[in-house]
Scaffold this motif. Structure first.
Motif, PDB file in Angstrom:
ATOM      1  N   GLY A 111       0.807  -1.342   0.029  1.00  0.00           N
ATOM      2  CA  GLY A 111      -0.065   0.078   0.122  1.00  0.00           C
ATOM      3  C   GLY A 111       0.815   1.364  -0.064  1.00  0.00           C
ATOM      4  O   GLY A 111       1.816   1.146   0.529  1.00  0.00           O
ATOM      5  N   ILE A 112       0.279   2.272  -0.574  1.00  0.00           N
ATOM      6  CA  ILE A 112       0.839   3.558  -0.550  1.00  0.00           C
ATOM      7  C   ILE A 112       0.465   4.281   0.756  1.00  0.00           C
ATOM      8  O   ILE A 112      -0.658   4.643   0.690  1.00  0.00           O
ATOM      9  CB  ILE A 112       0.588   4.600  -1.665  1.00  0.00           C
ATOM     10  N   CYS A 113       1.298   4.574   1.571  1.00  0.00           N
ATOM     11  CA  CYS A 113       0.978   5.258   2.794  1.00  0.00           C
ATOM     12  C   CYS A 113       0.986   6.779   2.632  1.00  0.00           C
ATOM     13  O   CYS A 113       1.758   7.250   1.630  1.00  0.00           O
ATOM     14  CB  CYS A 113       1.915   4.936   3.862  1.00  0.00           C
ATOM     15  N   GLY A 114       0.314   7.292   3.513  1.00  0.00           N
ATOM     16  CA  GLY A 114       0.260   9.020   3.302  1.00  0.00           C
ATOM     17  C   GLY A 114       1.599   9.684   3.495  1.00  0.00           C
ATOM     18  O   GLY A 114       2.170  10.569   2.945  1.00  0.00           O
ATOM     19  N   SER A 115       2.511   8.880   4.326  1.00  0.00           N
ATOM     20  CA  SER A 115       3.926   9.384   4.791  1.00  0.00           C
ATOM     21  C   SER A 115       4.693   9.282   3.623  1.00  0.00           C
ATOM     22  O   SER A 115       5.713   9.805   3.482  1.00  0.00           O
ATOM     23  CB  SER A 115       4.302   8.685   5.940  1.00  0.00           C
ATOM     24  N   ASP A 116       4.437   8.080   2.537  1.00  0.00           N
ATOM     25  CA  ASP A 116       5.100   8.153   1.432  1.00  0.00           C
ATOM     26  C   ASP A 116       4.824   9.030   0.273  1.00  0.00           C
ATOM     27  O   ASP A 116       5.668   9.668  -0.300  1.00  0.00           O
ATOM     28  CB  ASP A 116       4.790   6.599   0.895  1.00  0.00           C
ATOM     29  N   ALA A 117       3.392   9.204   0.309  1.00  0.00           N
ATOM     30  CA  ALA A 117       3.231  10.075  -0.641  1.00  0.00           C
ATOM     31  C   ALA A 117       3.499  11.491  -0.408  1.00  0.00           C
ATOM     32  O   ALA A 117       3.725  12.508  -1.323  1.00  0.00           O
ATOM     33  CB  ALA A 117       1.590  10.114  -0.795  1.00  0.00           C
ATOM     34  N   HIS A 118       3.571  12.004   0.798  1.00  0.00           N
ATOM     35  CA  HIS A 118       4.081  13.359   1.354  1.00  0.00           C
ATOM     36  C   HIS A 118       5.577  13.342   1.464  1.00  0.00           C
ATOM     37  O   HIS A 118       6.187  14.338   1.136  1.00  0.00           O
ATOM     38  CB  HIS A 118       3.487  13.614   2.613  1.00  0.00           C
ATOM     39  N   GLY A 119       6.199  12.199   1.806  1.00  0.00           N
ATOM     40  CA  GLY A 119       7.665  12.310   1.978  1.00  0.00           C
ATOM     41  C   GLY A 119       8.580  12.220   0.501  1.00  0.00           C
ATOM     42  O   GLY A 119       9.605  12.640   0.756  1.00  0.00           O
ATOM     43  N   MET A 120       7.702  11.877  -0.580  1.00  0.00           N
ATOM     44  CA  MET A 120       8.592  11.831  -1.637  1.00  0.00           C
ATOM     45  C   MET A 120       8.878  13.197  -2.280  1.00  0.00           C
ATOM     46  O   MET A 120       9.797  13.367  -3.007  1.00  0.00           O
ATOM     47  CB  MET A 120       7.561  11.172  -3.001  1.00  0.00           C
ATOM     48  N   ASP A 121       8.389  14.295  -1.586  1.00  0.00           N
ATOM     49  CA  ASP A 121       8.853  15.722  -2.197  1.00  0.00           C
ATOM     50  C   ASP A 121       9.819  16.225  -1.139  1.00  0.00           C
ATOM     51  O   ASP A 121      10.206  17.513  -1.292  1.00  0.00           O
ATOM     52  CB  ASP A 121       7.614  16.650  -2.187  1.00  0.00           C
ATOM     53  N   GLY A 122      10.329  15.355  -0.426  1.00  0.00           N
ATOM     54  CA  GLY A 122      11.294  15.930   0.650  1.00  0.00           C
ATOM     55  C   GLY A 122      10.995  16.707   1.777  1.00  0.00           C
ATOM     56  O   GLY A 122      11.593  17.147   2.793  1.00  0.00           O
ATOM     57  N   ALA A 139      -1.345  14.888  -4.817  1.00  0.00           N
ATOM     58  CA  ALA A 139      -2.004  16.140  -5.000  1.00  0.00           C
ATOM     59  C   ALA A 139      -3.406  16.184  -4.244  1.00  0.00           C
ATOM     60  O   ALA A 139      -4.297  16.960  -4.471  1.00  0.00           O
ATOM     61  CB  ALA A 139      -2.543  16.138  -6.655  1.00  0.00           C
ATOM     62  N   ARG A 140      -3.552  14.996  -3.470  1.00  0.00           N
ATOM     63  CA  ARG A 140      -4.794  14.892  -2.429  1.00  0.00           C
ATOM     64  C   ARG A 140      -6.238  14.866  -3.343  1.00  0.00           C
ATOM     65  O   ARG A 140      -7.246  15.478  -3.017  1.00  0.00           O
ATOM     66  CB  ARG A 140      -5.072  16.161  -1.456  1.00  0.00           C
ATOM     67  N   GLU A 141      -6.134  13.945  -4.442  1.00  0.00           N
ATOM     68  CA  GLU A 141      -7.298  13.927  -5.308  1.00  0.00           C
ATOM     69  C   GLU A 141      -8.431  13.332  -4.374  1.00  0.00           C
ATOM     70  O   GLU A 141      -8.395  12.417  -3.564  1.00  0.00           O
ATOM     71  CB  GLU A 141      -7.105  12.753  -6.292  1.00  0.00           C
ATOM     72  N   LYS A 142      -9.403  14.063  -4.731  1.00  0.00           N
ATOM     73  CA  LYS A 142     -10.639  13.874  -3.800  1.00  0.00           C
ATOM     74  C   LYS A 142     -11.074  12.526  -4.102  1.00  0.00           C
ATOM     75  O   LYS A 142     -11.401  11.815  -5.225  1.00  0.00           O
ATOM     76  CB  LYS A 142     -11.740  14.924  -4.245  1.00  0.00           C
ATOM     77  N   GLY A 143     -11.610  11.738  -3.062  1.00  0.00           N
ATOM     78  CA  GLY A 143     -12.349  10.691  -3.131  1.00  0.00           C
ATOM     79  C   GLY A 143     -11.175   9.222  -2.817  1.00  0.00           C
ATOM     80  O   GLY A 143     -11.642   7.931  -3.073  1.00  0.00           O
ATOM     81  N   LEU A 144     -10.023   9.621  -3.027  1.00  0.00           N
ATOM     82  CA  LEU A 144      -8.876   8.581  -3.090  1.00  0.00           C
ATOM     83  C   LEU A 144      -8.652   8.379  -1.441  1.00  0.00           C
ATOM     84  O   LEU A 144      -8.437   9.056  -0.727  1.00  0.00           O
ATOM     85  CB  LEU A 144      -7.507   8.759  -3.716  1.00  0.00           C
ATOM     86  N   THR A 145      -8.601   6.878  -0.892  1.00  0.00           N
ATOM     87  CA  THR A 145      -8.199   6.456   0.186  1.00  0.00           C
ATOM     88  C   THR A 145      -6.839   5.869   0.040  1.00  0.00           C
ATOM     89  O   THR A 145      -5.781   6.094  -0.070  1.00  0.00           O
ATOM     90  CB  THR A 145      -9.251   5.732   1.050  1.00  0.00           C
ATOM     91  N   LYS A 146      -7.076   4.323  -0.016  1.00  0.00           N
ATOM     92  CA  LYS A 146      -5.895   3.624  -0.286  1.00  0.00           C
ATOM     93  C   LYS A 146      -5.833   3.018  -1.464  1.00  0.00           C
ATOM     94  O   LYS A 146      -6.716   2.438  -2.031  1.00  0.00           O
ATOM     95  CB  LYS A 146      -6.042   2.435   0.828  1.00  0.00           C
ATOM     96  N   VAL A 147      -4.296   3.053  -2.059  1.00  0.00           N
ATOM     97  CA  VAL A 147      -4.126   2.707  -3.417  1.00  0.00           C
ATOM     98  C   VAL A 147      -3.076   1.468  -3.243  1.00  0.00           C
ATOM     99  O   VAL A 147      -2.137   1.853  -2.323  1.00  0.00           O
ATOM    100  CB  VAL A 147      -3.510   3.818  -4.179  1.00  0.00           C
ATOM    101  N   LEU A 148      -3.175   0.277  -3.708  1.00  0.00           N
ATOM    102  CA  LEU A 148      -2.446  -0.773  -3.382  1.00  0.00           C
ATOM    103  C   LEU A 148      -1.564  -1.052  -4.832  1.00  0.00           C
ATOM    104  O   LEU A 148      -2.210  -1.066  -5.771  1.00  0.00           O
ATOM    105  CB  LEU A 148      -3.130  -2.077  -3.073  1.00  0.00           C
ATOM    106  N   LEU A 149      -0.148  -1.012  -4.647  1.00  0.00           N
ATOM    107  CA  LEU A 149       0.550  -1.684  -6.075  1.00  0.00           C
ATOM    108  C   LEU A 149       0.886  -3.123  -5.659  1.00  0.00           C
ATOM    109  O   LEU A 149       1.244  -3.793  -4.703  1.00  0.00           O
ATOM    110  CB  LEU A 149       1.583  -0.976  -5.861  1.00  0.00           C
ATOM    111  N   LYS A 150       0.791  -3.555  -7.160  1.00  0.00           N
ATOM    112  CA  LYS A 150       1.285  -5.289  -7.055  1.00  0.00           C
ATOM    113  C   LYS A 150       2.311  -5.375  -8.104  1.00  0.00           C
ATOM    114  O   LYS A 150       2.319  -5.113  -9.284  1.00  0.00           O
ATOM    115  CB  LYS A 150       0.070  -5.946  -7.546  1.00  0.00           C
TER     116      LYS A 150
END
Length: 343
Positions: A35-46, A331-342
């Motif tokens: 899963g993509i954690c919020g800490s990953d999504a926000h941490g990727m920008d430094g 980008a905090r797209e509305k309606g997105l919660t958890k995204v899983l990558l395989k």
């Protein structure tokens, strides 16, 4: 193997990297979902300082054992496992007390900071210590099991509050962790759960997961509403799952005298604290950090259906599409919660 690599801040690419080799006491796991954690999504920008490139992120993972290193005899090829995100030493004072989340040598998969660098599970394979693996029940899918990490955070948070059964509780922030806290509270016998959030879609999910009432702070003062909903006394417990001054104020102002406030969110490094209210109303504030042995309980809650993690998954996508999904989450797209990558 293929891996999603943060090559530089804001730039993720799928690249060929060397296969990891399990060391002493380690197990090689083929990743089936992460899963993509919020800490990953926000941490990727430094902005957090905890995702320093180059790095393979990812710490919410499940997969199957493919090989074991020396002295790793607890698992065999084909075993289905969920990975604890915390790599703990097992030998320090805190570990001996069972406080593995407070380990003096604590490392987190997929994190690179000033103190350490540890590649994570946005890859075909990851090598991890066998002590952080947990067997997946037969009734639980890899996708569901990858949610055990986040659920364990919620289970730990609820464990930090006393006498949950038959209590009234407020959850401030109905994001991913907040929605799981609501479900865990209900599964633990909490009599009434109230949720506060500014997002109508999240409040709808909160009601679906068992919240007896929901409050949008833009429509009415939340603390006054909570006090009214609890017979003029205030909630027995509150869980702050955002980490800002205003939301902390709501969590504190909404509990009864002698109530308990569990602090889960940490969006800001420091916040304003209404000290006199805490002291004169004799409130108890408890921090909650990650998880500490709650994986088995989390997997049981998923297997039994007491907690619905599947309803929180917005998308399951191939690793090759990871960069695009990261961008949408960042980008905090509305309606997105958890995204899983395989992979």
């Amino acid at each position: 193997m293929k891996a999603l690599v943060l090559e530089e801040y804001g730039r993720l690419v799928v690249a060929d990297v060397p296969d990891p080799v399990p060391g002493r006491g380690e197990v090689l796991v083929r990743v089936r979902a992460c899963g993509i954690c919020g800490s990953d999504a926000h941490g990727m920008d430094g902005s957090t300082g905890r995702r320093r490139p180059p790095l393979i992120m990812g710490h919410e993972a499940a997969g199957e054992v493919v090989a074991t290193g020396p002295s790793a005899g607890s698992w065999k090829r084909g075993d289905r496992v969920a990975l604890d995100s915390t790599v703990f030493c097992g030998d320090c004072w805190h570990c001996h007390r069972g406080e593995v989340n407070l380990c003096e040598q604590r490392r987190v998969l997929g994190v690179s900071c000033a103190e350490y660098r540890r590649d994570g599970a946005f890859a075909e394979y990851v090598a991890v210590p066998e002590r952080i693996l947990h067997r997946i029940p037969d009734a639980v899918t890899f996708e569901q099991a990858s949610m055990a990490e986040t659920l364990a955070v919620a289970v730990h948070a609820v464990s930090r509050a006393p006498a949950v059964a038959e209590s009234s509780a407020l959850v401030v922030g109905a994001g991913m962790v907040g929605l799981l806290v609501i479900q865990v509270l209900r599964a633990s016998g909490c009599r009434k759960v109230i949720a506060v959030d500014i997002d109508g879609g999240r409040l709808e999910l909160a009601r679906k997961f068992g919240a007896a009432a929901t409050i949008d702070p833009s429509s009415r003062p939340p603390a006054a509403a909570v006090i009214e909903l609890t017979g003029g006394r205030g909630a027995d417990l509150s869980f702050e799952v955002v980490g800002r001054s205003d939301t902390l104020g709501t969590a504190i102002d909404s509990v009864r005298k002698g109530g308990h406030v569990v602090l889960v969110g940490n969006l800001a490094a420091s916040v304003d604290l209404p000290l006199q209210s805490v002291v004169t109303r004799q409130l108890t504030l408890a921090g909650s950090c990650a998880s500490s042995g709650e994986y088995p309980r989390s997997l049981e809650l998923i297997a039994s259906g007491a907690v619905d993690v599947s309803a929180l998954v917005s998308a399951v996508a191939p690793l090759a599409d990871g960069a695009a999904w990261f961008g949408r989450l960042h980008a905090r797209e509305k309606g997105l919660t958890k995204v899983l990558l395989k992979p």
